[in-house]
Every structure is written in structure tokens, then in C-alpha cells.
Design a protein around this motif. Structure first.
Motif, mmCIF file in Angstrom:
data_model
loop_
_atom_site.group_PDB
_atom_site.id
_atom_site.type_symbol
_atom_site.label_atom_id
_atom_site.label_comp_id
_atom_site.label_asym_id
_atom_site.label_seq_id
_atom_site.Cartn_x
_atom_site.Cartn_y
_atom_site.Cartn_z
ATOM 1 N N VAL A 20 -17.296 -37.875 59.651
ATOM 2 C CA VAL A 20 -18.738 -37.643 59.563
ATOM 3 C C VAL A 20 -19.084 -36.168 59.361
ATOM 4 C CG1 VAL A 20 -20.918 -37.782 60.853
ATOM 5 C CG2 VAL A 20 -19.403 -39.762 60.741
ATOM 6 N N PRO A 21 -18.550 -35.220 60.168
ATOM 7 C CA PRO A 21 -18.893 -33.809 59.903
ATOM 8 C C PRO A 21 -18.455 -33.338 58.510
ATOM 9 C CG PRO A 21 -17.907 -34.038 62.080
ATOM 10 C CD PRO A 21 -17.716 -35.339 61.381
ATOM 11 N N VAL A 22 -17.260 -33.793 58.066
ATOM 12 C CA VAL A 22 -16.784 -33.412 56.730
ATOM 13 C C VAL A 22 -17.704 -33.997 55.665
ATOM 14 C CG1 VAL A 22 -14.890 -33.638 55.082
ATOM 15 C CG2 VAL A 22 -14.392 -33.151 57.481
ATOM 16 N N TYR A 23 -18.080 -35.271 55.847
ATOM 17 C CA TYR A 23 -18.966 -35.943 54.884
ATOM 18 C C TYR A 23 -20.316 -35.230 54.801
ATOM 19 C CZ TYR A 23 -22.164 -39.448 53.010
ATOM 20 O OH TYR A 23 -23.122 -40.088 52.279
ATOM 21 N N LEU A 24 -20.893 -34.906 55.967
ATOM 22 C CA LEU A 24 -22.185 -34.219 55.973
ATOM 23 C C LEU A 24 -22.098 -32.847 55.317
ATOM 24 C CD1 LEU A 24 -23.498 -35.129 59.544
ATOM 25 C CD2 LEU A 24 -24.269 -36.045 57.358
ATOM 26 N N ALA A 25 -20.980 -32.134 55.561
ATOM 27 C CA ALA A 25 -20.811 -30.823 54.939
ATOM 28 C C ALA A 25 -20.737 -30.958 53.412
ATOM 29 C CB ALA A 25 -19.543 -30.150 55.473
ATOM 30 N N ILE A 26 -20.005 -31.979 52.936
ATOM 31 C CA ILE A 26 -19.885 -32.185 51.485
ATOM 32 C C ILE A 26 -21.230 -32.571 50.885
ATOM 33 C CG2 ILE A 26 -18.853 -33.678 49.717
ATOM 34 C CD1 ILE A 26 -16.317 -33.736 51.461
ATOM 35 N N VAL A 27 -21.968 -33.482 51.567
ATOM 36 C CA VAL A 27 -23.284 -33.899 51.065
ATOM 37 C C VAL A 27 -24.228 -32.712 50.967
ATOM 38 C CG1 VAL A 27 -25.351 -35.242 51.642
ATOM 39 C CG2 VAL A 27 -23.100 -36.306 51.789
ATOM 40 N N LEU A 28 -24.240 -31.872 52.019
ATOM 41 C CA LEU A 28 -25.107 -30.691 51.997
ATOM 42 C C LEU A 28 -24.701 -29.718 50.896
ATOM 43 C CD1 LEU A 28 -25.528 -30.041 55.829
ATOM 44 C CD2 LEU A 28 -27.268 -30.862 54.235
ATOM 45 N N LEU A 29 -23.379 -29.575 50.692
ATOM 46 C CA LEU A 29 -22.898 -28.699 49.627
ATOM 47 C C LEU A 29 -23.338 -29.222 48.262
ATOM 48 C CD1 LEU A 29 -21.162 -26.225 48.885
ATOM 49 C CD2 LEU A 29 -19.183 -27.749 48.812
ATOM 50 N N LEU A 30 -23.200 -30.532 48.045
ATOM 51 C CA LEU A 30 -23.609 -31.125 46.761
ATOM 52 C C LEU A 30 -25.116 -31.019 46.554
ATOM 53 C CD1 LEU A 30 -21.315 -34.293 46.667
ATOM 54 C CD2 LEU A 30 -21.067 -32.190 45.336
ATOM 55 N N LYS A 31 -25.895 -31.233 47.634
ATOM 56 C CA LYS A 31 -27.351 -31.087 47.526
ATOM 57 C C LYS A 31 -27.715 -29.644 47.176
ATOM 58 C CE LYS A 31 -29.067 -35.177 48.657
ATOM 59 N NZ LYS A 31 -29.935 -35.941 47.731
ATOM 60 N N MET A 33 -25.815 -27.562 45.557
ATOM 61 C CA MET A 33 -25.426 -27.335 44.166
ATOM 62 C C MET A 33 -26.463 -27.925 43.207
ATOM 63 S SD MET A 33 -21.313 -27.981 44.340
ATOM 64 C CE MET A 33 -21.131 -27.941 42.545
ATOM 65 N N GLN A 34 -27.035 -29.088 43.551
ATOM 66 C CA GLN A 34 -28.076 -29.684 42.695
ATOM 67 C C GLN A 34 -29.304 -28.787 42.626
ATOM 68 O OE1 GLN A 34 -28.882 -33.596 44.242
ATOM 69 N NE2 GLN A 34 -27.036 -34.495 43.353
ATOM 70 N N SER A 35 -29.670 -28.217 43.785
ATOM 71 C CA SER A 35 -30.824 -27.311 43.794
ATOM 72 C C SER A 35 -30.529 -26.037 43.015
ATOM 73 C CB SER A 35 -31.195 -26.956 45.234
ATOM 74 O OG SER A 35 -31.529 -28.118 45.965
ATOM 75 N N ALA A 36 -29.288 -25.549 43.143
ATOM 76 C CA ALA A 36 -28.916 -24.311 42.452
ATOM 77 C C ALA A 36 -28.749 -24.510 40.949
ATOM 78 C CB ALA A 36 -27.618 -23.760 43.050
ATOM 79 N N ALA A 37 -28.505 -25.748 40.527
ATOM 80 C CA ALA A 37 -28.255 -26.010 39.099
ATOM 81 C C ALA A 37 -29.429 -25.564 38.235
ATOM 82 C CB ALA A 37 -27.966 -27.500 38.878
ATOM 83 N N ARG A 38 -30.652 -25.748 38.736
ATOM 84 C CA ARG A 38 -31.828 -25.336 37.959
ATOM 85 C C ARG A 38 -31.872 -23.823 37.776
ATOM 86 N NH1 ARG A 38 -34.073 -29.699 40.979
ATOM 87 N NH2 ARG A 38 -34.691 -28.318 42.682
ATOM 88 N N LEU A 39 -31.380 -23.105 38.784
ATOM 89 C CA LEU A 39 -31.410 -21.646 38.709
ATOM 90 C C LEU A 39 -30.343 -21.091 37.765
ATOM 91 C CD1 LEU A 39 -31.884 -20.862 42.520
ATOM 92 C CD2 LEU A 39 -33.633 -20.788 40.739
ATOM 93 N N LEU A 57 -20.979 -22.417 38.414
ATOM 94 C CA LEU A 57 -21.956 -21.404 38.815
ATOM 95 C C LEU A 57 -22.799 -21.874 40.002
ATOM 96 C CD1 LEU A 57 -23.165 -20.027 35.357
ATOM 97 C CD2 LEU A 57 -21.678 -18.913 37.014
ATOM 98 N N SER A 58 -23.129 -23.178 40.033
ATOM 99 C CA SER A 58 -23.888 -23.717 41.165
ATOM 100 C C SER A 58 -23.084 -23.592 42.455
ATOM 101 C CB SER A 58 -24.240 -25.185 40.928
ATOM 102 O OG SER A 58 -25.057 -25.325 39.801
ATOM 103 N N LEU A 59 -21.793 -23.943 42.387
ATOM 104 C CA LEU A 59 -20.930 -23.840 43.564
ATOM 105 C C LEU A 59 -20.817 -22.388 44.019
ATOM 106 C CD1 LEU A 59 -18.955 -25.031 45.623
ATOM 107 C CD2 LEU A 59 -17.141 -24.809 43.903
ATOM 108 N N LEU A 60 -20.605 -21.485 43.074
ATOM 109 C CA LEU A 60 -20.492 -20.068 43.424
ATOM 110 C C LEU A 60 -21.775 -19.541 44.044
ATOM 111 C CD1 LEU A 60 -18.534 -18.667 40.339
ATOM 112 C CD2 LEU A 60 -17.681 -18.996 42.672
ATOM 113 N N LEU A 61 -22.930 -19.996 43.532
ATOM 114 C CA LEU A 61 -24.205 -19.542 44.087
ATOM 115 C C LEU A 61 -24.383 -20.035 45.523
ATOM 116 C CD1 LEU A 61 -26.889 -18.101 43.775
ATOM 117 C CD2 LEU A 61 -27.829 -20.196 42.766
ATOM 118 N N VAL A 62 -24.041 -21.313 45.774
ATOM 119 C CA VAL A 62 -24.157 -21.859 47.130
ATOM 120 C C VAL A 62 -23.219 -21.118 48.087
ATOM 121 C CG1 VAL A 62 -23.735 -23.906 48.568
ATOM 122 C CG2 VAL A 62 -24.947 -24.130 46.392
ATOM 123 N N LEU A 63 -21.977 -20.864 47.639
ATOM 124 C CA LEU A 63 -21.023 -20.134 48.474
ATOM 125 C C LEU A 63 -21.494 -18.700 48.726
ATOM 126 C CD1 LEU A 63 -17.618 -21.382 47.017
ATOM 127 C CD2 LEU A 63 -18.738 -22.090 49.136
#
Length: 199
Positions: A20-31, A33-39, A57-63
Motif C-alpha cells: 500500500v505505501p509503495v502503491y500510494l507513492a507510485i500513484v502520487l508520482l504518476l499524478k 507527472m501528469q500535472s507536470a506534463a502540461r508544463l 521531463l515530467s519525471l525530472l520535474l517532479v523529482l
């Protein structure tokens, strides 16, 4: 048959606390990345078509945002902001629970314990120590570890036990099977001699 059932329940609960914690972390990361994709879309358009530029680029921005926030909370202003966040209802307790699930034994909240309720010993979790010396304890219901009742008890009625948080939760979710280990840890702790203080 009983041992098989206990193994299945134990494995299921242990798996939930890992997945569950791993799943939630991945879901939040993907969310994120979706928000960052527009930027990052204008910058991704400048890169070659064969590259998954938008995703990278979305992943790098979130990180980068995570890094900046992590660095910021180490500053004086960041610590003050974090202290204000911890005043939000439930934030500190949820953070403590997450740290306990991650195996942080230094965290003071959610310390496994055995509490004296009427004439019985019951598995419990110490939530906080009050200024008058008493404890706020959470006594979970069986077999649901995160539903139950809250008590304020004197320290003499609350016995912290040196076992992992997940072990205490497992005993509760298995209808008390494994509580003997909590009682043994309580007796071992109470029988440990206290070293004399230096004068």
C-alpha cells in the motif's frame, strides 16, 4: 488448518503494509507527472521525436520539486513551515503512522504497548505522553487495527513493548494470535534492571 489460516492472514497483512505505501507513492508520482506534463510540453517538443521526452521531463520535474522541498525544510523558514503544517488536524499523527509503517522505531507515536483496561491486559498503541504524566492510548478493535477506542491512562497502567509496529498489528489482525510475544516483551522490559545514574 489453523496454522495455514494464520500464515495466510499474516502474509496478507504483511503484504498490505508493504504494497500500500509503495502503491500510494507510485500513484502520487504518476499524478504529479501528469500535472507536470502540461508544463514541460513546450520543452519536449524541442527534443527529437524518438525520445519519450514528455515523460522523462515530467519525471525530472517532479523529482526536482521533491528535492527542492526536501532541501527547503532543512532551512529555518522551511522548519517553521513544517511546524505549521504539523498543527493541521491529523497531519502529525498520520506522518507518525507512516514512519512506524516504514520501520522508524525512533518515532514516539504509535508505540506498541499492553494496556490495563479494567482487569485485563489489551494490545494498544501509545499515541502521546501528556504533560501530567499520563498516556493517550489507542486500543484497536479485533481484527481491524485502525478502528477502536482512545483512553487516557496513568503510566502504571500502560506497558510499552519493544516489538515492531507491524508485529503488534499482525497480532491484532489475527484475532490475538501472537499476543503472547507482546506479553513476553512486556515482562522482559519490566524485569530489565535500570542502570544507576551517575552522581
Amino acid at each position: 488448518m489453523k496454522s495455514l489460516r494464520e500464515f495466510v492472514v499474516s502474509a496478507l497483512v504483511g503484504g498490505i503494509f508493504i504494497v500500500v505505501p509503495v502503491y500510494l507513492a507510485i500513484v502520487l508520482l504518476l499524478k504529479g507527472m501528469q500535472s507536470a506534463a502540461r508544463l514541460v510540453k513546450p520543452f519536449a517538443a524541442m527534443l527529437p521525436d524518438g525520445l519519450p521526452a514528455e515523460g522523462v521531463l515530467s519525471l525530472l520535474l517532479v523529482l526536482l520539486v521533491c528535492f527542492v522541498v526536501g532541501a527547503a525544510v532543512r532551512t529555518r523558514a522551511g522548519r517553521a513551515a513544517r511546524e505549521r503544517m504539523e498543527r493541521l488536524p491529523g497531519y502529525g499523527l498520520l506522518r507518525s503512522l507512516t514512519q512506524r509503517l516504514a520501520g522508524d522505531t525512533a518515532e514516539s507515536a504509535w508505540q506498541p504497548a499492553m494496556a490495563e483496561i479494567e482487569d485485563a491486559l489489551v494490545p494498544a498503541f501509545i499515541i502521546e505522553a501528556l504533560a501530567d504524566g499520563r498516556y493517550t492510548v489507542f486500543v484497536p478493535s479485533i481484527p481491524t487495527p485502525f478502528a477502536g477506542a482512545v483512553y487516557v491512562l496513568g503510566r502504571e497502567r500502560v506497558h510499552p513493548v519493544d516489538v515492531p509496529f507491524t508485529q503488534a498489528v499482525r497480532a491484532i489482525s489475527r484475532w490475538g494470535s501472537g499476543t503472547g510475544e507482546l506479553v513476553a516483551a512486556m515482562r522482559e522490559r519490566s524485569s530489565t534492571p535500570v542502570a544507576p545514574s551517575a552522581t
